[in-house]
Design an enzyme around this catalytic site. Structure first.
Site, PDB file in Angstrom:
ATOM      1  N   PHE A 181       7.952  70.362  12.714  1.00 15.79           N
ATOM      2  CA  PHE A 181       6.357  70.294  12.312  1.00 15.79           C
ATOM      3  C   PHE A 181       6.160  70.880  11.057  1.00 15.79           C
ATOM      4  CE2 PHE A 181       1.910  71.022  13.175  1.00 15.79           C
ATOM      5  CZ  PHE A 181       1.468  69.661  13.497  1.00 15.79           C
ATOM      6  N   SER A 223       3.901  72.852   9.969  1.00 13.28           N
ATOM      7  CA  SER A 223       3.441  74.348  10.185  1.00 13.28           C
ATOM      8  C   SER A 223       4.616  75.381  10.527  1.00 13.28           C
ATOM      9  CB  SER A 223       2.356  74.635  10.869  1.00 13.28           C
ATOM     10  OG  SER A 223       2.638  74.247  12.385  1.00 13.28           O
ATOM     11  N   LYS A 224       5.858  74.832  10.856  1.00 10.39           N
ATOM     12  CA  LYS A 224       6.912  75.723  11.293  1.00 10.39           C
ATOM     13  C   LYS A 224       7.452  76.469   9.902  1.00 10.39           C
ATOM     14  CE  LYS A 224       6.524  74.301  15.444  1.00 10.39           C
ATOM     15  NZ  LYS A 224       5.917  74.692  16.730  1.00 10.39           N
ATOM     16  N   PRO A 225       8.146  77.574  10.402  1.00  6.83           N
ATOM     17  CA  PRO A 225       8.796  78.000   9.274  1.00  6.83           C
ATOM     18  C   PRO A 225       9.707  77.093   8.440  1.00  6.83           C
ATOM     19  CG  PRO A 225       8.990  79.407  11.098  1.00  6.83           C
ATOM     20  CD  PRO A 225       8.302  78.234  11.525  1.00  6.83           C
ATOM     21  N   LEU A 226      10.408  76.236   8.810  1.00 11.55           N
ATOM     22  CA  LEU A 226      11.149  75.234   8.273  1.00 11.55           C
ATOM     23  C   LEU A 226      10.540  73.804   8.662  1.00 11.55           C
ATOM     24  CD1 LEU A 226      13.189  74.154   6.324  1.00 11.55           C
ATOM     25  CD2 LEU A 226      14.632  73.696   8.037  1.00 11.55           C
TER      26      LEU A 226
END
Length: 365
Positions: free
Chosen positions: A182, A184-187
């Site tokens: 998604f 907004s995730k770190p990746l």
């Protein structure tokens, strides 16, 4: 108002690489299961340190695919933490099984193995710990518990891609792990996406079948499956972002360390990273009293906040268990507050956040 997560700052740094990657997909025209998807799976396999990676359409799909590939369904139970995003429990319910809620460790918000063991019944098939806010639950203790009772551990690693535990990567700490891409995730991709990781060749084959309509060969469907594929364009974006991912993890950790220092100086609670863990800080959370008033004060100061998560899973109407009472979950739901967090958050911005939070807490009494 400052951004809560600044994807724009990241995009500006990576724009030439991103545009080249997307242009390559437009040129070859393989928009579904194109070569970038296979290349991404290879890179993720090497990075995590497992034998198999299968990408899919979302982190939520990844959880359902894992459960279906393990033939978990009606009559079965899966132990999940009472504190998490809804997908952790809803994925269990959607395959016809029953989510059984366990309490969390107060300092970390991670599933408490002692509570997990207390929830085991003859119907229990799996334990699904959540690697929450960027760090892993006690996977060694949970693996020992699973071995003792003949269960499978499914790591919900939607928030922890890039984290480690005792030197091993999140995603390589259980029989199967699921992550999310998604935005907004770190990746993060520029849309939904997910992946599953396993060293078990037989399970990997079942996962791929479930994610691809159960199709063993063209128009031959050997089991019921889903349509869950990562778009080639999203794979291209993720490949471009992977080149800077290690640097961004270091920047996230530096931002978290700065928050720790500033908040401790102001005598405000900081998150605890468990021994042996590294965190990628998908979120940075503190705990406060008078949260509604504090949030309102911060909003007036132009500082966005979020609440991850305001309601325990067992009190969600669609997933409710009225008999369930988990004290650590309920305390955290009442007090948690997430602060702005991303790799490019500047020191001056953090100072402003913490000073505004200090003043808000002081005003709230």
């Amino acid at each position: 108002m400052m951004p809560f997560i600044d994807l724009g700052a990241q995009q500006q740094r990576l724009r030439p690489r991103l545009e080249a990657a997307m242009q390559a997909v437009l040129a070859h025209g393989c928009y579904v299961l194109g070569p970038e998807v296979e290349a991404l799976e290879r890179q993720l396999t090497r990075r995590v340190g497992v034998a198999h990676c299968i990408t899919c359409a979302s982190g939520t799909d990844a959880l359902q695919i894992a459960l279906r590939a393990l033939d978990i369904g009606p009559g079965d139970e899966v132990i999940v933490p009472g504190f998490s995003f809804v997908a952790t429990a809803s994925s269990v319910a959607l395959v016809g099984a029953r989510p059984v809620y366990a309490d969390i460790e107060p300092g970390t918000g991670l599933l408490d193995p002692k509570w997990g063991e207390a929830m085991i019944t003859p119907r229990t098939r799996a334990i699904m710990p959540v690697s929450l806010f960027g760090q892993c639950a006690d996977m060694a203790a949970l693996a020992a518990l699973a071995d003792r009772y003949g269960l499978t551990v499914i790591e919900d690693a939607a928030q922890s891609f890039g984290a480690t535990q005792h030197g091993r990567c999140s995603g390589a700490l259980s029989r199967v792990a699921c992550t999310s891409f998604f935005p907004s995730k770190p990746l993060g991709a520029y849309g939904d996406g997910g992946a599953l990781f396993t060293d078990d060749a037989e399970l990997a084959s079942a996962i791929r079948l479930v994610a691809r309509h159960g199709e063993a060969r063209r128009y031959h469907h050997s089991r019921l499956g889903m349509n869950s594929r990562l778009d080639t364009l999203q794979a291209a974006v993720l490949l471009a972002k992977l080149e800077s991912f290690d640097e961004e993890v270091v920047l996230r950790q530096a931002v978290a360390e700065r928050y720790d220092r500033l908040l401790q100086q102001a005598d405000i609670i900081t998150p605890r990273v468990a021994d042996g863990n590294t965190s990628v800080y998908a979120q940075y959370c503190t705990c406060v009293s008078h949260r509604e008033a504090v949030q309102a004060s911060l909003a007036e100061a132009g500082i966005p906040t979020a609440i991850h998560y305001p309601t325990p899973l067992y009190r969600q109407p669609a997933l409710a268990d009225p008999r369930c009472r988990l004290p650590a979950c309920e305390t955290l739901c009442e007090r948690i507050l997430s602060l702005p967090m991303h790799p490019y958050l500047e020191a001056a911005q953090q100072t402003r956040v913490v000073e505004a939070l200090r003043q808000a807490l002081q005003a709230a009494g």
